[in-house]
Scaffold this motif. Structure first.
Motif, PDB file in Angstrom:
ATOM      1  N   TYR A 412       0.821  -1.212   0.000  1.00  0.00           N
ATOM      2  CA  TYR A 412       0.000   0.000   0.000  1.00  0.00           C
ATOM      3  C   TYR A 412       0.854   1.262   0.000  1.00  0.00           C
ATOM      4  O   TYR A 412       1.839   1.380   0.729  1.00  0.00           O
ATOM      5  N   PHE A 413       0.449   2.215  -0.847  1.00  0.00           N
ATOM      6  CA  PHE A 413       0.942   3.587  -0.796  1.00  0.00           C
ATOM      7  C   PHE A 413      -0.246   4.506  -1.030  1.00  0.00           C
ATOM      8  O   PHE A 413      -1.179   4.146  -1.756  1.00  0.00           O
ATOM      9  N   ASN A 414      -0.225   5.677  -0.435  1.00  0.00           N
ATOM     10  CA  ASN A 414      -1.372   6.568  -0.558  1.00  0.00           C
ATOM     11  C   ASN A 414      -1.366   7.332  -1.886  1.00  0.00           C
ATOM     12  O   ASN A 414      -0.505   7.112  -2.745  1.00  0.00           O
ATOM     13  N   GLU A 415      -2.312   8.257  -2.002  1.00  0.00           N
ATOM     14  CA  GLU A 415      -2.499   8.966  -3.265  1.00  0.00           C
ATOM     15  C   GLU A 415      -1.313   9.852  -3.620  1.00  0.00           C
ATOM     16  O   GLU A 415      -1.037  10.075  -4.810  1.00  0.00           O
ATOM     17  N   LEU A 416      -0.604  10.364  -2.633  1.00  0.00           N
ATOM     18  CA  LEU A 416       0.570  11.203  -2.926  1.00  0.00           C
ATOM     19  C   LEU A 416       1.647  10.409  -3.655  1.00  0.00           C
ATOM     20  O   LEU A 416       2.326  10.935  -4.542  1.00  0.00           O
ATOM     21  N   ALA A 417       1.805   9.148  -3.275  1.00  0.00           N
ATOM     22  CA  ALA A 417       2.833   8.312  -3.898  1.00  0.00           C
ATOM     23  C   ALA A 417       2.383   7.759  -5.238  1.00  0.00           C
ATOM     24  O   ALA A 417       3.215   7.427  -6.092  1.00  0.00           O
ATOM     25  N   GLY A 418       1.071   7.624  -5.442  1.00  0.00           N
ATOM     26  CA  GLY A 418       0.584   7.070  -6.690  1.00  0.00           C
ATOM     27  C   GLY A 418       0.483   5.560  -6.685  1.00  0.00           C
ATOM     28  O   GLY A 418       0.620   4.930  -7.741  1.00  0.00           O
ATOM     29  N   GLY A 419       0.242   4.953  -5.510  1.00  0.00           N
ATOM     30  CA  GLY A 419       0.099   3.506  -5.443  1.00  0.00           C
ATOM     31  C   GLY A 419       1.430   2.784  -5.450  1.00  0.00           C
ATOM     32  O   GLY A 419       2.495   3.418  -5.414  1.00  0.00           O
ATOM     33  N   PRO A 420       1.410   1.438  -5.521  1.00  0.00           N
ATOM     34  CA  PRO A 420       2.650   0.643  -5.436  1.00  0.00           C
ATOM     35  C   PRO A 420       3.683   1.005  -6.496  1.00  0.00           C
ATOM     36  O   PRO A 420       4.874   1.070  -6.216  1.00  0.00           O
ATOM     37  N   GLY A 422       4.098   3.872  -8.050  1.00  0.00           N
ATOM     38  CA  GLY A 422       4.693   5.159  -7.710  1.00  0.00           C
ATOM     39  C   GLY A 422       5.527   5.076  -6.448  1.00  0.00           C
ATOM     40  O   GLY A 422       6.587   5.705  -6.344  1.00  0.00           O
ATOM     41  N   GLY A 423       5.065   4.284  -5.474  1.00  0.00           N
ATOM     42  CA  GLY A 423       5.792   4.178  -4.211  1.00  0.00           C
ATOM     43  C   GLY A 423       7.171   3.597  -4.367  1.00  0.00           C
ATOM     44  O   GLY A 423       8.088   3.926  -3.599  1.00  0.00           O
ATOM     45  N   LEU A 424       7.351   2.715  -5.366  1.00  0.00           N
ATOM     46  CA  LEU A 424       8.647   2.078  -5.570  1.00  0.00           C
ATOM     47  C   LEU A 424       9.718   3.077  -5.969  1.00  0.00           C
ATOM     48  O   LEU A 424      10.907   2.793  -5.845  1.00  0.00           O
ATOM     49  N   ARG A 425       9.316   4.252  -6.405  1.00  0.00           N
ATOM     50  CA  ARG A 425      10.316   5.283  -6.704  1.00  0.00           C
ATOM     51  C   ARG A 425      10.981   5.790  -5.434  1.00  0.00           C
ATOM     52  O   ARG A 425      12.095   6.322  -5.478  1.00  0.00           O
ATOM     53  N   PHE A 426      10.290   5.648  -4.296  1.00  0.00           N
ATOM     54  CA  PHE A 426      10.770   6.238  -3.052  1.00  0.00           C
ATOM     55  C   PHE A 426      11.351   5.208  -2.079  1.00  0.00           C
ATOM     56  O   PHE A 426      12.434   5.420  -1.535  1.00  0.00           O
ATOM     57  N   VAL A 427      10.620   4.134  -1.833  1.00  0.00           N
ATOM     58  CA  VAL A 427      11.060   3.133  -0.858  1.00  0.00           C
ATOM     59  C   VAL A 427      10.746   1.742  -1.393  1.00  0.00           C
ATOM     60  O   VAL A 427       9.962   1.569  -2.332  1.00  0.00           O
ATOM     61  N   ALA A 428      11.340   0.721  -0.766  1.00  0.00           N
ATOM     62  CA  ALA A 428      11.106  -0.660  -1.191  1.00  0.00           C
ATOM     63  C   ALA A 428      11.142  -1.559   0.039  1.00  0.00           C
ATOM     64  O   ALA A 428      10.581  -1.239   1.077  1.00  0.00           O
ATOM     65  N   ASP A 429      11.815  -2.690  -0.069  1.00  0.00           N
ATOM     66  CA  ASP A 429      11.937  -3.675   0.994  1.00  0.00           C
ATOM     67  C   ASP A 429      10.550  -4.091   1.469  1.00  0.00           C
ATOM     68  O   ASP A 429       9.652  -4.281   0.647  1.00  0.00           O
ATOM     69  N   SER A 430      10.333  -4.235   2.781  1.00  0.00           N
ATOM     70  CA  SER A 430       9.055  -4.757   3.272  1.00  0.00           C
ATOM     71  C   SER A 430       7.914  -3.763   3.105  1.00  0.00           C
ATOM     72  O   SER A 430       6.758  -4.100   3.380  1.00  0.00           O
ATOM     73  N   ASN A 431       8.191  -2.550   2.653  1.00  0.00           N
ATOM     74  CA  ASN A 431       7.126  -1.623   2.298  1.00  0.00           C
ATOM     75  C   ASN A 431       6.373  -2.074   1.050  1.00  0.00           C
ATOM     76  O   ASN A 431       5.241  -1.638   0.812  1.00  0.00           O
ATOM     77  N   VAL A 432       7.002  -2.900   0.234  1.00  0.00           N
ATOM     78  CA  VAL A 432       6.445  -3.298  -1.053  1.00  0.00           C
ATOM     79  C   VAL A 432       6.536  -4.802  -1.259  1.00  0.00           C
ATOM     80  O   VAL A 432       5.548  -5.477  -1.541  1.00  0.00           O
ATOM     81  N   ASP A 433       7.753  -5.312  -1.118  1.00  0.00           N
ATOM     82  CA  ASP A 433       8.073  -6.670  -1.543  1.00  0.00           C
ATOM     83  C   ASP A 433       8.695  -7.427  -0.378  1.00  0.00           C
ATOM     84  O   ASP A 433       9.834  -7.162   0.010  1.00  0.00           O
ATOM     85  N   TRP A 434       7.924  -8.377   0.154  1.00  0.00           N
ATOM     86  CA  TRP A 434       8.411  -9.200   1.260  1.00  0.00           C
ATOM     87  C   TRP A 434       8.422 -10.673   0.853  1.00  0.00           C
ATOM     88  O   TRP A 434       8.448 -11.560   1.695  1.00  0.00           O
ATOM     89  N   GLY A 435       8.342 -10.904  -0.467  1.00  0.00           N
ATOM     90  CA  GLY A 435       8.332 -12.265  -0.977  1.00  0.00           C
ATOM     91  C   GLY A 435       6.966 -12.909  -0.998  1.00  0.00           C
ATOM     92  O   GLY A 435       6.847 -14.114  -1.178  1.00  0.00           O
ATOM     93  N   GLN A 436       5.899 -12.090  -0.875  1.00  0.00           N
ATOM     94  CA  GLN A 436       4.545 -12.615  -0.682  1.00  0.00           C
ATOM     95  C   GLN A 436       3.796 -12.898  -1.978  1.00  0.00           C
ATOM     96  O   GLN A 436       2.662 -13.374  -1.955  1.00  0.00           O
ATOM     97  N   GLY A 437       4.393 -12.638  -3.145  1.00  0.00           N
ATOM     98  CA  GLY A 437       3.611 -12.547  -4.372  1.00  0.00           C
ATOM     99  C   GLY A 437       3.415 -13.793  -5.210  1.00  0.00           C
ATOM    100  O   GLY A 437       2.758 -13.727  -6.254  1.00  0.00           O
TER     101      GLY A 437
END
Length: 551
Positions: A412-420, A422-437
């Motif tokens: 999850y990322f909010n509207e400022l980030a533009g969703g996943p 858009g969020g990947l431009r700023f942060v990663a690791d367990s904020n996005v990808d924890w091997g769950q996919g």
């Protein structure tokens, strides 16, 4: 009396509705997400404590939560424990976890689901405690509903309630300790003192970063006394100085916490808490990987990481509500409010100073305090009649944003980030990808093909467990030699799937392994964590992929 009873029933119904929605979304998460990176280790370790009587496996995390997660297996079907692997690998927790999960007589997800539901129940407790404290703080049932609502509408709380991470347990026990001390200063009693000490001990038994909670509570006590309050043991004579009374209270509280903590180790193994703490304090010497922020990689992290993370990772409805209350309420001036604000601020500052920039989970204990503050919109001390409307608007905003993230709230990322994406431009690791996919990948391949893909997967789950056929690309996390097969050069389709962390090169030996893919538009993004690229027809790029494939 009748009107008051109706109000109570409506409040209970609203909170029950929020909890039911939270649990239903948690069940959706369980069905749609595979094991995250550390879950096989945590569950195998907790199970080993029960069946071996030893706490040697995975010492870098305290045992309390891991034992709770494993309890349904211990008192249920009791799967076999891989004693041979533990013996052959000298209790290497990665190999033991892999063997326990993927060489058992039961499917991995059947082992995982009951344990995850234990953690989900802890998340529900956070929701309820948050709502209760808000009700007590603001003297408003609507505020209690609002706090529970903000908690339920936070995808970060939901995600971390659904995976076997120690963060939700720490959050619950830290919040409980702070709440009980807050109640204690208004009406001292032995029951509240014992409860607060026990909660603090359980927090220390949940995660080593609970030491920041201890420091935060100690600082809050000092601030409370400096603001004119008195924190003393029950029946302390009034002629005892406030400083001495505070020291006596802190000593008694600490002693109770120490006993509770020792109990989580069965007392006789209590020395292992110190061994685990030593490991955590020397993490850098054990070879931590890279961290990522705003397109940069670092082994040392950034002091401002969480300041940059909060505005894009928290629901904007929550952020707005909390900000409005802070700007309009006089609560901050009340001495007792030190136990609401100070522990959260101290924890956030120490987490930032530690520069363990692995995701929002590191500062999860701060978030319930934001839910409580934001619920103050319903208080007459804040916004009067307009408060209820503002509270409803902020809750709806947060709820709609949360619903869009299901069933993959980790990314999850909010509207400022533009969703996943858009969020990947700023942060990663367990904020996005924890091997769950991998479950999402399996569903995608069943619907769109091809039969075999090129795969760079970040995590400890196994594609083979889902029937995913793949040719291995450079990756991180797999225990043992990579499996897979070979795709012929003349195959009709060439599809590459890369985990978000691998795409950024965070943990890879060569961070630029997939740099040539970053500017390319993905065909699909699965669960926010797996990027699909269809390279069919691009002979040069396909040849490069085949060149870097793991032999």
């Amino acid at each position: 009396m009748t009107r008051n009873r109706a109000s109570i029933l409506l409040t209970l119904a609203a909170v029950a509705g929020f909890v039911a929605w939270f649990w239903c979304r948690g069940e959706q998460f369980l069905a749609a997400n595979g094991p995250t990176f550390d879950e096989p280790v945590h569950l195998a370790a907790g199970y080993s404590y029960w069946v071996t009587g030893s706490f040697r496996l995975n010492r870098e995390d305290p045992p309390l939560l891991k034992m709770l997660w494993a309890a349904p297996l211990v008192f249920g079907e009791h799967p076999p424990y891989p004693y041979d692997v533990a013996r052959e690998t000298n209790n290497d927790h990665w190999h033991v976890g892999d063997a326990f999960f993927f060489h058992s007589d039961r499917p991995p997800r059947e082992l995982l689901a009951p344990a995850r539901r234990v953690n989900l129940a802890l998340g529900v407790c956070v929701v309820l405690l948050t709502g209760w404290w808000a009700f007590r703080l603001w003297n408003s049932r609507l505020a209690g509903i609002g706090a529970a609502g903000f908690a339920v509408c936070d995808p970060n709380l939901l995600a971390l309630s659904c995976v076997l991470s120690t963060d939700i347990g720490l959050t619950l026990f830290a919040l409980l300790a702070c709440y009980l001390v807050w109640e204690y200063v208004a009406a001292p009693s032995r029951g509240l003192l014992v409860g607060a000490g026990a909660a603090l001990g359980l927090a220390l038994g949940a995660k080593f970063s609970a030491l920041a909670v201890v420091l935060g509570l100690g600082t809050a006590g000092a601030v409370f006394v400096l603001m004119g309050g008195r924190l003393a043991l029950p029946n302390t004579p009034p002629d005892v100085s406030r400083g001495r009374a505070l020291i006596e209270f802190a000593f008694r509280l600490g002693l109770i916490a120490l006993v509770a903590l020792a109990a989580t180790y069965g007392f006789v193994h209590f020395d292992q808490w110190g061994s685990g703490l030593k490991f955590q304090l020397t993490r850098a010497a054990h070879g931590d990987g890279m961290m990522y922020l705003n397109g940069e990689l670092s082994r040392t992290g950034w002091y401002h990481y969480f300041l940059a993370l909060f505005p894009i990772k928290l629901p904007l409805g929550l952020f707005t509500g909390a900000l409005l209350v802070v700007l309009t309420s006089r609560l901050v001036r009340a001495p007792r409010s030190a136990f609401l604000f100070v522990p959260a601020v101290v924890f956030f500052v120490l987490a930032s100073y530690s520069r363990v920039d692995l995701g929002i989970r590191v500062v999860l204990p701060v978030l319930p305090f934001l839910y409580i503050v934001a619920s103050g919109l319903a208080s007459r001390a804040c916004c009067h009649t307009a408060g209820g409307v503002l509270l409803a608007l902020c809750l709806v905003w947060a709820g709609v944003s949360a619903a869009r993230s299901d069933p993959h709230p980790i990314a999850y990322f909010n509207e400022l980030a533009g969703g996943p994406r858009g969020g990947l431009r700023f942060v990663a690791d367990s904020n996005v990808d924890w091997g769950q996919g991998l479950p999402a990948l399996k569903a995608y391949l069943d619907a769109h093909g091809p039969e075999v893909i090129y795969l760079s997967y970040f995590g400890t789950d196994r594609p083979e467990a889902y029937g995913i056929r793949y040719q291995a690309l450079p990756a991180y996390g797999r225990v043992g030699a990579p499996g897979g097969e070979f795709i012929p050069a003349d195959a009709p389709r060439h599809v590459v799937v890369v985990s978000a962390n691998n795409l950024l090169g965070i943990y890879l030996n060569d961070p630029d392994t997939f740099a040539w893919l970053r500017a390319r538009a993905p065909t699909a993004i699965l669960g926010g964590s797996l990027y699909v690229f269809d390279l069919t027809g691009d002979a040069a790029v396909v040849q490069h992929v085949r060149t870097i494939s793991v032999k």
